[in-house]
Scaffold this motif. Structure first.
Motif, PDB file in Angstrom:
ATOM      1  N   LEU A   8       0.809  -1.214   0.000  1.00 10.65           N
ATOM      2  CA  LEU A   8       0.000   0.000   0.000  1.00 10.65           C
ATOM      3  C   LEU A   8       0.849   1.274   0.000  1.00 10.65           C
ATOM      4  CD1 LEU A   8      -2.868  -0.924   2.486  1.00 10.65           C
ATOM      5  CD2 LEU A   8      -3.033  -0.630   0.019  1.00 10.65           C
ATOM      6  N   TYR A   9       2.129   1.158   0.342  1.00 12.82           N
ATOM      7  CA  TYR A   9       2.987   2.333   0.462  1.00 12.82           C
ATOM      8  C   TYR A   9       3.045   3.131  -0.839  1.00 12.82           C
ATOM      9  CZ  TYR A   9       7.080   5.252   1.355  1.00 12.82           C
ATOM     10  OH  TYR A   9       7.922   6.325   1.499  1.00 12.82           O
ATOM     11  N   GLU A  10       2.984   2.428  -1.980  1.00  9.29           N
ATOM     12  CA  GLU A  10       3.075   3.122  -3.271  1.00  9.29           C
ATOM     13  C   GLU A  10       1.859   3.991  -3.553  1.00  9.29           C
ATOM     14  OE1 GLU A  10       1.686   0.217  -6.704  1.00  9.29           O
ATOM     15  OE2 GLU A  10       3.075  -0.827  -5.358  1.00  9.29           O
ATOM     16  N   HIS A  11       0.785   3.803  -2.788  1.00  9.97           N
ATOM     17  CA  HIS A  11      -0.423   4.596  -3.004  1.00  9.97           C
ATOM     18  C   HIS A  11      -0.500   5.808  -2.076  1.00  9.97           C
ATOM     19  CE1 HIS A  11      -1.982   1.446  -5.623  1.00  9.97           C
ATOM     20  NE2 HIS A  11      -1.694   0.564  -4.684  1.00  9.97           N
ATOM     21  N   MET A  12       0.538   6.027  -1.282  1.00 11.61           N
ATOM     22  CA  MET A  12       0.519   7.154  -0.359  1.00 11.61           C
ATOM     23  C   MET A  12       1.714   8.073  -0.619  1.00 11.61           C
ATOM     24  SD  MET A  12       1.815   5.253   3.146  1.00 11.61           S
ATOM     25  CE  MET A  12       2.339   6.740   3.979  1.00 11.61           C
ATOM     26  N   ALA A  13       1.589   9.308  -0.188  1.00 11.10           N
ATOM     27  CA  ALA A  13       2.668  10.279  -0.333  1.00 11.10           C
ATOM     28  C   ALA A  13       2.610  11.215   0.866  1.00 11.10           C
ATOM     29  CB  ALA A  13       2.522  11.068  -1.634  1.00 11.10           C
ATOM     30  N   VAL A  14       3.593  11.100   1.747  1.00  8.86           N
ATOM     31  CA  VAL A  14       3.622  11.933   2.950  1.00  8.86           C
ATOM     32  C   VAL A  14       4.413  13.197   2.618  1.00  8.86           C
ATOM     33  CG1 VAL A  14       4.116  11.975   5.420  1.00  8.86           C
ATOM     34  CG2 VAL A  14       3.611   9.805   4.295  1.00  8.86           C
ATOM     35  N   ASP A  15       3.760  14.115   1.899  1.00 11.54           N
ATOM     36  CA  ASP A  15       4.464  15.289   1.390  1.00 11.54           C
ATOM     37  C   ASP A  15       3.764  16.608   1.729  1.00 11.54           C
ATOM     38  OD1 ASP A  15       2.259  14.890  -0.168  1.00 11.54           O
ATOM     39  OD2 ASP A  15       3.335  14.715  -2.072  1.00 11.54           O
ATOM     40  N   THR A  16       2.767  16.559   2.600  1.00  9.39           N
ATOM     41  CA  THR A  16       2.114  17.785   3.062  1.00  9.39           C
ATOM     42  C   THR A  16       1.947  17.690   4.579  1.00  9.39           C
ATOM     43  OG1 THR A  16      -0.155  16.952   2.890  1.00  9.39           O
ATOM     44  CG2 THR A  16       0.827  17.916   0.884  1.00  9.39           C
ATOM     45  N   PRO A  17       1.806  18.822   5.260  1.00 12.41           N
ATOM     46  CA  PRO A  17       1.630  18.774   6.719  1.00 12.41           C
ATOM     47  C   PRO A  17       0.455  17.905   7.151  1.00 12.41           C
ATOM     48  CG  PRO A  17       2.115  21.010   6.014  1.00 12.41           C
ATOM     49  CD  PRO A  17       1.928  20.205   4.764  1.00 12.41           C
ATOM     50  N   GLY A  18      -0.658  17.977   6.402  1.00 11.01           N
ATOM     51  CA  GLY A  18      -1.828  17.179   6.761  1.00 11.01           C
ATOM     52  C   GLY A  18      -1.559  15.693   6.636  1.00 11.01           C
ATOM     53  N   ARG A  19      -0.862  15.297   5.578  1.00 14.45           N
ATOM     54  CA  ARG A  19      -0.564  13.881   5.371  1.00 14.45           C
ATOM     55  C   ARG A  19       0.460  13.382   6.390  1.00 14.45           C
ATOM     56  NH1 ARG A  19      -0.103  14.312  -1.261  1.00 14.45           N
ATOM     57  NH2 ARG A  19      -2.325  14.768  -1.620  1.00 14.45           N
ATOM     58  N   ILE A  20       1.420  14.226   6.710  1.00 17.99           N
ATOM     59  CA  ILE A  20       2.402  13.861   7.733  1.00 17.99           C
ATOM     60  C   ILE A  20       1.708  13.648   9.074  1.00 17.99           C
ATOM     61  CG2 ILE A  20       4.368  14.696   9.077  1.00 17.99           C
ATOM     62  CD1 ILE A  20       5.328  16.124   6.546  1.00 17.99           C
ATOM     63  N   ALA A  21       0.780  14.561   9.396  1.00 19.17           N
ATOM     64  CA  ALA A  21       0.040  14.449  10.656  1.00 19.17           C
ATOM     65  C   ALA A  21      -0.794  13.170  10.676  1.00 19.17           C
ATOM     66  CB  ALA A  21      -0.852  15.668  10.853  1.00 19.17           C
ATOM     67  N   ALA A  22      -1.416  12.837   9.537  1.00 14.66           N
ATOM     68  CA  ALA A  22      -2.233  11.624   9.461  1.00 14.66           C
ATOM     69  C   ALA A  22      -1.372  10.382   9.655  1.00 14.66           C
ATOM     70  CB  ALA A  22      -2.955  11.565   8.119  1.00 14.66           C
TER      71      ALA A  22
ATOM     72  N   TYR B 189     -10.200  12.813   0.691  1.00 15.04           N
ATOM     73  CA  TYR B 189      -8.825  12.937   1.206  1.00 15.04           C
ATOM     74  C   TYR B 189      -8.127  11.585   1.053  1.00 15.04           C
ATOM     75  CZ  TYR B 189     -11.025  16.991   3.397  1.00 15.04           C
ATOM     76  OH  TYR B 189     -11.729  18.148   3.630  1.00 15.04           O
ATOM     77  N   ARG B 190      -8.078  11.100  -0.171  1.00 22.48           N
ATOM     78  CA  ARG B 190      -7.609   9.740  -0.430  1.00 22.48           C
ATOM     79  C   ARG B 190      -6.193   9.489   0.089  1.00 22.48           C
ATOM     80  NH1 ARG B 190      -9.081   5.538  -3.412  1.00 22.48           N
ATOM     81  NH2 ARG B 190      -7.483   4.110  -4.166  1.00 22.48           N
ATOM     82  N   VAL B 191      -5.248  10.342  -0.281  1.00 23.43           N
ATOM     83  CA  VAL B 191      -3.845  10.100   0.078  1.00 23.43           C
ATOM     84  C   VAL B 191      -3.650  10.196   1.587  1.00 23.43           C
ATOM     85  CG1 VAL B 191      -1.465  10.871  -0.237  1.00 23.43           C
ATOM     86  CG2 VAL B 191      -3.054  10.917  -2.167  1.00 23.43           C
ATOM     87  N   ALA B 192      -4.262  11.186   2.220  1.00 23.48           N
ATOM     88  CA  ALA B 192      -4.131  11.342   3.670  1.00 23.48           C
ATOM     89  C   ALA B 192      -4.748  10.145   4.397  1.00 23.48           C
ATOM     90  CB  ALA B 192      -4.792  12.640   4.125  1.00 23.48           C
ATOM     91  N   THR B 193      -5.883   9.658   3.892  1.00 20.96           N
ATOM     92  CA  THR B 193      -6.537   8.507   4.514  1.00 20.96           C
ATOM     93  C   THR B 193      -5.679   7.258   4.386  1.00 20.96           C
ATOM     94  OG1 THR B 193      -8.709   9.438   3.994  1.00 20.96           O
ATOM     95  CG2 THR B 193      -8.628   7.101   4.539  1.00 20.96           C
ATOM     96  N   LEU B 194      -5.108   7.038   3.196  1.00 20.56           N
ATOM     97  CA  LEU B 194      -4.230   5.890   3.001  1.00 20.56           C
ATOM     98  C   LEU B 194      -2.972   6.010   3.855  1.00 20.56           C
ATOM     99  CD1 LEU B 194      -4.521   5.296  -0.855  1.00 20.56           C
ATOM    100  CD2 LEU B 194      -5.338   3.805   0.971  1.00 20.56           C
ATOM    101  N   SER B 195      -2.460   7.228   3.990  1.00 23.38           N
ATOM    102  CA  SER B 195      -1.283   7.444   4.838  1.00 23.38           C
ATOM    103  C   SER B 195      -1.584   7.045   6.276  1.00 23.38           C
ATOM    104  CB  SER B 195      -0.846   8.917   4.784  1.00 23.38           C
ATOM    105  OG  SER B 195      -0.482   9.289   3.471  1.00 23.38           O
TER     106      SER B 195
END
Length: 297
Positions: free
Chosen positions: A108-122, A236-242
C-alpha cells in the motif's frame, strides 16, 4: 472474501476487486433501503408480491445474500483453523501475521505520499495510535465486554469496503481476534450439538450473545463507518491511506511482542521457523499483489 477477512493482513475488499464484484458490492450496499420492509404488508396480493420482489432486485439483495452466505461460511471455517493455530503454535502464527501485515503495508505504500503537513500528521497519528494500542493489548488481558465487542464488529467491517486493509487486523489490534475466533468455534460446535440433541439450547446463551453483538456492530458499521471511510477516500484519499498504512506499521508491535512473550530467548532452533513463518505470510500478500498489479485500487 470470507477467508481473506478471517486472516489479519489480507483484505476481503481486495478479493472483491480480483473477482470483479467490488463496484457492484459498493453500489448494492448504498442502495439498501430499510423502508422496503413496509412493502411486506402487501405481499398477500400478487401485485404487492411483485412490487416487493422488484424492490429486492433493484437493491441487488439476491447478490448480497449469495455473497453473504459465502463470506459467513468461509469465516466459520477459516476462523476455526486460525484459532487452532493460535492454540497450538502461537509464536509461529503471530510471526505469520507479522509477515502478512508488513507486506500489506509495503504494497500500500506506493499509493501514499507523505508530502504535506496534513498527510504527515495523518501518518504520525496512525502510527502512534496503533503503536500505543497494540502495546496495551499485548501486555495485558483485554476486556471482552459487550460494548467492546460491538465496536470491534463495527470497525472490522471496513475490510469489506477497503481493498488492502484487513478487518481481522483491527481485531488483532484491539486484542479481540483470538477471543472471537474461539467464541465463534464454540458457538458453531454448540449449535451442531443442539441439533443432534447432545446439548440444551440454553447453553449457547453466552456465545450467542457475543456473536449477535459482533454481528450487530458489523451491520451498524456497514452503514456508518464504512460510508465515512469511503467519503474520506473520495475527498482525502492520500491522507486517509497514509493514516491506514501507518496504522498497520505501528501495529506490528503486537505480533513482535506476542512472539517474544511466547519465546523470550529466541533460541537458535526456534528462529528459523519464525523467520520462515514471516516469509510465508509476506509471500502470500506479495504474490496476491503481483497477480493483481493491474487493478486500480
Amino acid at each position: 472474501m470470507g477467508a481473506a477477512d478471517s486472516v489479519p493482513g489480507v483484505s476481503g475488499g481486495t478479493i472483491a476487486f480480483i473477482t470483479g464484484i467490488y463496484e457492484r458490492l459498493i453500489t448494492a450496499i448504498t442502495r439498501l433501503d430499510p423502508t422496503a420492509v413496509f412493502l411486506l404488508a402487501g405481499v398477500h396480493r400478487r401485485e404487492g408480491r411483485r412490487r416487493f420482489y422488484d424492490r429486492l432486485l433493484e437493491m441487488d439483495v439476491p447478490f448480497l445474500l449469495a455473497l453473504g452466505l459465502g463470506v459467513v461460511s468461509a469465516i466459520v471455517t477459516v476462523s476455526r483453523v486460525m484459532h487452532a493455530a493460535l492454540q497450538e503454535a502461537e509464536a509461529l502464527t503471530f510471526a505469520f501475521f507479522f509477515g502478512l501485515i508488513a507486506a500489506s503495508a509495503v504494497v500500500l505504500y506506493e499509493h501514499m505520499a507523505v508530502d504535506t503537513p496534513g498527510r504527515i500528521a495523518a501518518a504520525v497519528a496512525g502510527f502512534a495510535i496503533a503503536f500505543l494500542v497494540s502495546g496495551v493489548t499485548s501486555g495485558s488481558d483485554v476486556a471482552h465486554t459487550v460494548p467492546i465487542i460491538f465496536v470491534a464488529g463495527s470497525i472490522a467491517i471496513v475490510a469489506m469496503i477497503l481493498p488492502g486493509v484487513s478487518g481481522a487486523f483491527f481485531l488483532v489490534l484491539f486484542g479481540q481476534y483470538e477471543y472471537l475466533t474461539g467464541v465463534l468455534t464454540s458457538f458453531v460446535d454448540g449449535v451442531l450439538a443442539v441439533v443432534v440433541g447432545d446439548r440444551a439450547i440454553g447453553s449457547l446463551a453466552d456465545a450467542a450473545t457475543t456473536v449477535f453483538t459482533f454481528g450487530l456492530g458489523a451491520i451498524l458499521g456497514l452503514f456508518t463507518i464504512a460510508h465515512l471511510i469511503r467519503w474520506a477516500l473520495d475527498n482525502y484519499r492520500v491522507a486517509t491511506l497514509s493514516f491506514l498504512v501507518s496504522l498497520m506499521v505501528g501495529a506490528l508491535r503486537l505480533p513482535v511482542e506476542r512472539v517474544l512473550d511466547t519465546d523470550p530467548t529466541l533460541a537458535a532452533g526456534s528462529v528459523l521457523p519464525i523467520v520462515l513463518a514471516v516469509a510465508i505470510g509476506g509471500g502470500v500478500v506479495l504474490l496476491l499483489d503481483y497477480f493483481t498489479d493491474d487493478l486500480a485500487y
